[in-house]
Design an enzyme around this catalytic site. Structure first.
Site, PDB file in Angstrom:
ATOM      1  N   ASN A 224      45.593  46.177  77.272  1.00 33.00           N
ATOM      2  CA  ASN A 224      46.066  44.708  77.835  1.00 33.00           C
ATOM      3  C   ASN A 224      45.126  44.373  75.687  1.00 33.00           C
ATOM      4  OD1 ASN A 224      46.019  44.529  80.117  1.00 33.00           O
ATOM      5  ND2 ASN A 224      43.990  44.565  79.930  1.00 33.00           N
ATOM      6  N   LYS A 301      51.588  48.340  77.590  1.00 29.48           N
ATOM      7  CA  LYS A 301      51.719  47.444  78.775  1.00 29.48           C
ATOM      8  C   LYS A 301      52.907  46.612  78.676  1.00 29.48           C
ATOM      9  CE  LYS A 301      48.540  45.785  81.732  1.00 29.48           C
ATOM     10  NZ  LYS A 301      47.481  45.769  82.416  1.00 29.48           N
ATOM     11  N   GLU A 305      50.257  42.537  85.101  1.00 30.08           N
ATOM     12  CA  GLU A 305      48.962  42.037  85.277  1.00 30.08           C
ATOM     13  C   GLU A 305      48.636  40.902  83.775  1.00 30.08           C
ATOM     14  OE1 GLU A 305      45.754  45.069  84.960  1.00 30.08           O
ATOM     15  OE2 GLU A 305      46.564  45.214  86.976  1.00 30.08           O
ATOM     16  N   ARG A 338      54.504  51.774  79.334  1.00 34.87           N
ATOM     17  CA  ARG A 338      53.536  52.324  80.026  1.00 34.87           C
ATOM     18  C   ARG A 338      54.677  51.908  81.835  1.00 34.87           C
ATOM     19  NH1 ARG A 338      48.767  50.210  81.540  1.00 34.87           N
ATOM     20  NH2 ARG A 338      47.380  51.502  82.039  1.00 34.87           N
ATOM     21  N   ASP A 386      46.945  51.790  91.743  1.00 36.80           N
ATOM     22  CA  ASP A 386      46.106  52.321  90.663  1.00 36.80           C
ATOM     23  C   ASP A 386      44.339  52.577  90.991  1.00 36.80           C
ATOM     24  OD1 ASP A 386      45.050  51.511  88.269  1.00 36.80           O
ATOM     25  OD2 ASP A 386      44.399  49.295  89.245  1.00 36.80           O
ATOM     26  N   GLU A 408      49.317  59.473  83.594  1.00 36.42           N
ATOM     27  CA  GLU A 408      48.040  58.842  83.202  1.00 36.42           C
ATOM     28  C   GLU A 408      47.243  59.271  83.945  1.00 36.42           C
ATOM     29  OE1 GLU A 408      48.545  54.985  82.123  1.00 36.42           O
ATOM     30  OE2 GLU A 408      46.580  54.104  82.618  1.00 36.42           O
ATOM     31  N   GLU A 414      36.516  54.138  87.035  1.00 34.09           N
ATOM     32  CA  GLU A 414      36.297  52.786  87.383  1.00 34.09           C
ATOM     33  C   GLU A 414      36.160  52.342  88.808  1.00 34.09           C
ATOM     34  OE1 GLU A 414      40.824  50.768  86.516  1.00 34.09           O
ATOM     35  OE2 GLU A 414      40.064  48.921  87.543  1.00 34.09           O
ATOM     36  N   GLU A 532      35.115  60.264  98.117  1.00 31.49           N
ATOM     37  CA  GLU A 532      35.574  59.607  99.642  1.00 31.49           C
ATOM     38  C   GLU A 532      35.244  59.460 100.964  1.00 31.49           C
ATOM     39  OE1 GLU A 532      38.948  63.042 100.070  1.00 31.49           O
ATOM     40  OE2 GLU A 532      40.490  61.346 100.779  1.00 31.49           O
TER      41      GLU A 532
HETATM   42  C1  GCV Z   1      43.916  47.780  81.169  1.00 29.54           C
HETATM   43  C2  GCV Z   1      43.904  48.169  86.276  1.00 29.54           C
HETATM   44  C3  GCV Z   1      42.310  47.829  85.691  1.00 29.54           C
HETATM   45  C4  GCV Z   1      42.543  47.213  84.467  1.00 29.54           C
HETATM   46  C5  GCV Z   1      43.563  47.947  83.615  1.00 29.54           C
HETATM   47  C6  GCV Z   1      44.964  47.652  84.301  1.00 29.54           C
HETATM   48  C7  GCV Z   1      45.972  48.850  83.643  1.00 29.54           C
HETATM   49  O1  GCV Z   1      43.854  46.879  86.832  1.00 29.54           O
HETATM   50  O2  GCV Z   1      41.889  47.488  86.531  1.00 29.54           O
HETATM   51  O3  GCV Z   1      41.151  46.797  84.608  1.00 29.54           O
HETATM   52  O4  GCV Z   1      44.182  47.222  82.522  1.00 29.54           O
HETATM   53  O5  GCV Z   1      44.623  48.133  85.365  1.00 29.54           O
HETATM   54  O6  GCV Z   1      45.649  49.800  83.765  1.00 29.54           O
HETATM   55  O7  GCV Z   1      46.314  48.282  82.514  1.00 29.54           O
END
Ligand code: GCV
Length: 847
Positions: A224, A301, A305, A338, A386, A408, A414, A532
């Site tokens: 981002n 990217k 989003e 991406r 994700d 990736e 996360e 899990e």
């Molecule tokens: C960098 C998910 C994460 C975001 C991340 C996004 C991505 O949505 O929560 O923080 O942003 O993936 O991989 O671009």
């Protein structure tokens, strides 16, 4: 000069305390060190070494390693006599200049590969390039650190050329999710206050760790991306980062904001087909390569989003990627573009049964395979959505045949406990990499698609989102570093076994003591299945709060929003119907054999049942259990496994240095408590939704608990928690104001006199540091502070919810029948000392 200073700092850190900074490169003194001396080389000869480049670094690393591990001082010699036992390090080219015949006899090495031969104290380390020579050196030192000085020879080549790290570091703290987006190990080591840090010592130390596991490039700024990364001042800063990495053979790449021509360049457009836009980007690439001639390339990217991209101008993703690719071609750079492209605003679960975020990547990239320039790699997250605790492999891996790809993976946890839960991820990655896509009905494991072997592509590989920070543990927890180690190892050789990687990491990080190795193996190998089980099984995804921190439980947050991580749970049914026959059609995006397996409920593995099928809670699994009973049982099993981690770790007391022993113990104890929060929240939620009771009568039935709202309250009041399932019996207590001290008392008439573990569930919000004190018959049993936001790097939450719910246990407290139990809560800031319940647990019981 600057470079050598950085090197010295990096190496001199070796003697520091066991704070994790040196991770697996501690070079800790081995027992009986002297007895090895005669089997070790006595001098180092580096061939054609240039200060600031990897062969020179290799020489310094050998000095530091052999001195640290064995206490033997050796040095890099200008000339070597035949009497010396020598470790010779260099490239094939330099070796050939010295001894053409011997160089000819070397086994075949590809880029970054190395040959290592140990023979009675003489050691030959030859890299196909400088980087390879350094990799061979680290390999040798790792063997030495494990006490292995035996004669042997080995040629080792990487499975794939691209072995990159992505850091999601913001230029500024307070950017998307703080200093490092989804980072749980502190602030960015690269950026502060919009610019590149002046002290890049940690960057150099990071480069050292990455080189030692074969990783060869880093994107330092967040995908981002902030366009300001490309100001002249920041480009100069990037050049300093590249300088800090260069001695370790680590290249730097840059993440780009697609709209930078407009945001930064002042153009009225960022259309990738407009000549002025193309020229602007060419200027950027020229300027970057002027400063960083060995720059690795770009990461982009786009149209995802909220990020800008070519589709803003009705151009294809290939048009966008190629624009950057062409500017890199004169310099040999590559672009990772991406595949994580989806619209997070328009998906509607009520209106469209067939809407599916999992379909997005294939939908967007289909038809583009022939269109990409050769230096474009499409970077695909391992699953279709994700980084969930379990996902099927992304179907896009089977669609791109001409275009190179990177997979990736996410090292930062996360959705997987944010380093506050120990979850060893290699077993999950192995399942993904070994998964056979059966493209054209032929063997097509993902690892061979990624490396380029399956479709005869030159380029391909791995991108790992690591997100280290300034914390000395790098990731926020010592044990989380096994994931970084495993990532590097698997990117080099995906056929390694999870256990062997882990054992090696343990020996280097903690100790070669058999018990230490066994215990870490037991805990780590049980950790992903346990997580899990307690966070989301049967392919339902990690049932976390997807709207807030992605950390604690909140199943309802998955649905009824356009993020598309839906479960479609109602009173009777659950799961996404992704069949072609009746659902979103996602199963049909896989090659025919795999598609057929997922289309049919009978052949879909149970662990992906709810990913592909929408079924009643009473649907029978292959195990014979119903879906709902499996949920209940799995959550009990998973959290029970997490309880075992604490005594297992405690059995290592005295075998691990105090600093790290306590650090890990604290986290494992926390995880044991939070796994119960997960268990109870998810089970309560689905019990409430389905109305189907647990056959074993555990859910909603906790005989050892006393609800805080049932205490006699003074200065405390009952509080209805939202989401409801984040509190036992849906309620907690909070102080009546943020300056009022609350007291909750109750008489323990129902217990027999004896010793009990006193477990107290409370909420530690990020709004202050309340204090709690617990008394039995006016004698204080304990006092604690709500300061987990400083102790754990996990996402902070200001709410009384599943993220902040936690447990503290006071073991073996003597309590008489009829005793008075009193808890005094002192609020702090806006944190009202919240309490959920107390459990008076007889020995051996955890609930
Ligand atoms: C960098 C998910 C994460 C975001 C991340 C996004 C991505 O949505 O929560 O923080 O942003 O993936 O991989 O671009």
């Amino acid at each position: 000069m600057r470079i050598s200073l950085l090197l010295v700092t990096a190496l001199s850190g070796l003697a520091a305390a066991e704070d994790g900074l040196n991770a697996w490169l501690r070079y800790a003194r081995i027992s009986d060190a002297k007895s090895y001396h005669k089997r070790l080389p006595s001098v180092i000869s580096t061939l054609n070494a240039t200060k600031g480049l990897p062969v020179h670094t290799a020489g310094e690393e050998l000095v530091a390693g052999i001195s640290g591990i064995f206490g033997k001082k050796i040095s890099v010699a200008k000339s070597v006599s035949s009497k010396d036992t020598t470790v010779t390090v260099g490239t094939v080219k330099a070796y050939a200049a010295k001894d053409a015949k011997a160089a000819k006899a070397l086994p075949e090495l590809i880029d970054d590969g190395f040959y290592l031969k140990v023979s009675r104290g003489n050691v030959l380390i030859i890299g196909s390039n400088e980087r390879g020579a350094l990799y061979g050196t680290f390999h040798y030192l790792k063997l030495l650190a494990q006490g292995n000085t035996s004669d042997f020879s080995l040629a080792s080549n990487p499975d794939a050329p691209v072995r990159w790290v992505n850091q999601w570091d913001n230029m500024q703290d307070g950017g998307t999710h703080g200093s490092v987006e989804r980072g749980y190990g502190g602030d960015s080591i690269f950026f502060w206050d919009g610019v590149i840090r002046s002290d890049l010592t940690r960057v150099s130390q990071y480069g050292r760790l990455l080189a030692s596991i074969g990783l060869n490039a880093v994107i330092a700024n967040n995908v981002n991306a902030n366009a300001s990364i490309l100001t002249p001042e920041n480009m100069d800063g990037l050049a300093r980062i590249a300088d800090a990495f260069r001695p370790w053979g680590v290249q730097l790449g840059v993440a780009l904001n697609f709209a930078a021509p407009q945001l930064l360049g002042g153009l009225d457009s960022f259309d990738p087909l407009e000549p002025k836009v193309v020229n602007w980007w060419q200027g950027i690439s020229d300027n970057l390569y002027k400063r960083i001639p060995d720059m690795a390339g770009y990461l982009v990217k786009a149209n995802s989003e909220g990020q800008p991209g070519p589709m803003t101008y009705n151009r294809t993703l290939a048009d966008g990627a190629n624009m950057f690719a062409r500017t890199l071609q004169p310099y040999g750079g590559i672009i990772l573009f991406r595949a994580f492209v989806y619209n997070h605003q328009t998906l509607n679960q009520d209106r469209d049964w067939k809407a599916d975020r999992a379909n997005a990547a294939v939908n967007y990239f289909d038809g583009l395979d022939e269109k990409f320039e050769d230096n474009v790699l499409v970077q695909i997250k391992y699953g279709a959505i994700d980084f969930q605790v379990r996902e099927p492999v992304s179907p896009l891996f089977s669609h791109l045949r001409k275009t190179g790809v990177t997979i990736e993976l996410q090292i930062t946890q996360e959705y997987l406990g944010q380093q506050a839960h120990l979850v060893y991820l290699a077993p999950m990655w192995k399942e993904i990499l070994d998964f056979d896509m059966r493209v054209d009905n032929k063997t097509s494991p993902v690892k061979d698609i990624v490396s380029g072997k399956r479709f005869n592509r030159k380029l391909g590989g791995y991108a790992g989102v690591v997100n280290v920070g300034t914390n000395t543990t790098w990731l926020g927890a010592h044990t989380a570093m096994s994931n970084l180690y495993a990532y590097g190892k698997l990117a080099w050789n995906p056929s390694l076994k999870s256990e062997e990687i882990l054992d090696e990491w343990t020996r280097l990080t903690f100790s070669s003591d058999r018990k230490v190795v066994d215990v870490l193996r037991k805990i780590s190998m049980a950790s992903w299945p346990a997580y899990e089980n307690y966070s989301g099984n049967l392919g339902i995804q990690t049932l976390t709060d997807i709207l807030l921190g992605h950390y604690g439980p909140n199943p309802a947050s998955q649905d009824n929003n356009p993020w598309g991580q839906w479960t479609r749970a109602d009173a009777d049914t659950i799961g996404m119907d992704r069949t072609v026959k009746n659902g979103t059609g996602n199963a049909g995006q896989y090659p025919p054999e795999v598609a057929a397996m997922y289309e049919n409920i009978e052949t879909t593995p149970d662990n992906l049942l709810l990913w592909f099928h929408h079924v009643p809670y009473t649907q029978k699994l292959k195990s014979g259990k119903t879906v709902i009973q499996h949920f209940y049982d799995a959550h009990y099993e998973g959290s029970a496994t997490a309880q075992t981690f604490v005594p297992l770790w405690k059995s290592l007391k005295g075998k691990i240095d105090k600093e790290r022993y306590e650090h890990v113990l604290f986290r494992l104890t926390y995880q044991a408590g939070h796994s119960l929060v997960w268990r109870d929240s998810v089970n309560q939620f689905y019990f409430n939704k389905s109305g189907i009771p647990d056959q074993k009568k555990r859910v909603g039935n906790h005989p050892y608990r006393i609800e805080a709202e049932d205490f006699t309250l003074k200065g405390y009041r009952t509080y209805k928690v939202s989401p409801f399932e984040a509190a036992s019996k849906f309620h907690a207590i909070v102080t009546t104001s943020n300056t009022t001290v609350g007291t909750a008392t109750t008489k323990l008439n129902h217990i027999k006199t004896g010793r009990y573990d006193l477990a107290i569930n409370y909420y530690d919000m990020a709004l202050g540091n309340s204090t709690w004190e617990v008394y039995v018959d006016n004698s204080r049993v304990g006092k604690w502070k709500g300061d987990l936001e400083y102790e754990l790097g996990r996402a902070p939450s200001p709410y009384v919810d599943g993220q902040t719910a936690t447990r503290i246990t006071f073991p073996g407290v003597k309590i008489k029948k009829g005793a008075e139990l009193k808890i005094v809560g002192t609020p702090d800031g806006l944190e009202p000392a919240p309490l959920d319940y107390v459990s008076i647990l007889p020995e051996g019981i955890v609930d």
